[in-house]
Write a protein that holds these residues in place. Structure first.
Motif: not given
Length: 156
Positions: A64-91
């Motif tokens: 109805r005209g007013d903004l309700s949500y803003l969503s943004l990334d805090l890190a680059d999107t991971i293309r291939e999920v690996t043990r290292e990528s999970r650890r990086f994002l978890g940390d």
């Protein structure tokens, strides 16, 4: 993005003079954060070009005209999920939540099959959430109008 930068960004949105339309919020981000907008098919989209992410899109959802949500990334999107990528994002998630706890207190934590989130209600009536998924770490700021809309529709 550092934990302090992530918290500063959502603090910026929490301190905004709500209610704002999507266009007003976009202009606030351009003026206050140095972000940019791109126009595609006559529609303006907000871009966080300052953080240097591969995909700089910032989702803005209104009602109805007013903004309700803003969503943004805090890190680059991971293309291939690996043990290292999970650890990086978890940390990274743990560090941003730790910084946020210093600022806003203890969050409400939620775990689902694929995601973990930490959420704080703010003094402005807004809501801040950090979300960890297998491929991403993101933040959402729900405006006071968005929180009220959720309340009226029975969400949260």
């Amino acid at each position: 993005m550092t934990p302090a930068e992530a918290c500063d960004l959502v603090d910026f949105w929490d301190a905004a003079p709500w209610p704002l339309t999507r266009d007003q919020a976009q202009q606030l981000a351009v003026d206050g954060l140095g972000w940019t907008t791109e126009v595609e098919d006559g529609v303006s989209y907000l871009m966080n070009t300052v953080s240097g992410f591969t995909v700089p899109d910032v989702s803005t959802i209104g009602s109805r005209g007013d903004l309700s949500y803003l969503s943004l990334d805090l890190a680059d999107t991971i293309r291939e999920v690996t043990r290292e990528s999970r650890r990086f994002l978890g940390d990274a998630f743990a560090l941003v939540v730790r910084e946020a706890e210093i600022r806003w207190g203890t969050p409400v934590m939620r775990d689902s099959e694929q995601t973990t989130s930490a959420t704080w209600d703010t003094a402005s009536g807004g809501r801040i959430s950090f979300r960890l998924a297998p491929r991403s770490l993101s933040a959402m700021f729900e405006t006071p109008q968005g929180v009220e809309l959720d309340r009226k529709t029975g969400h949260r």
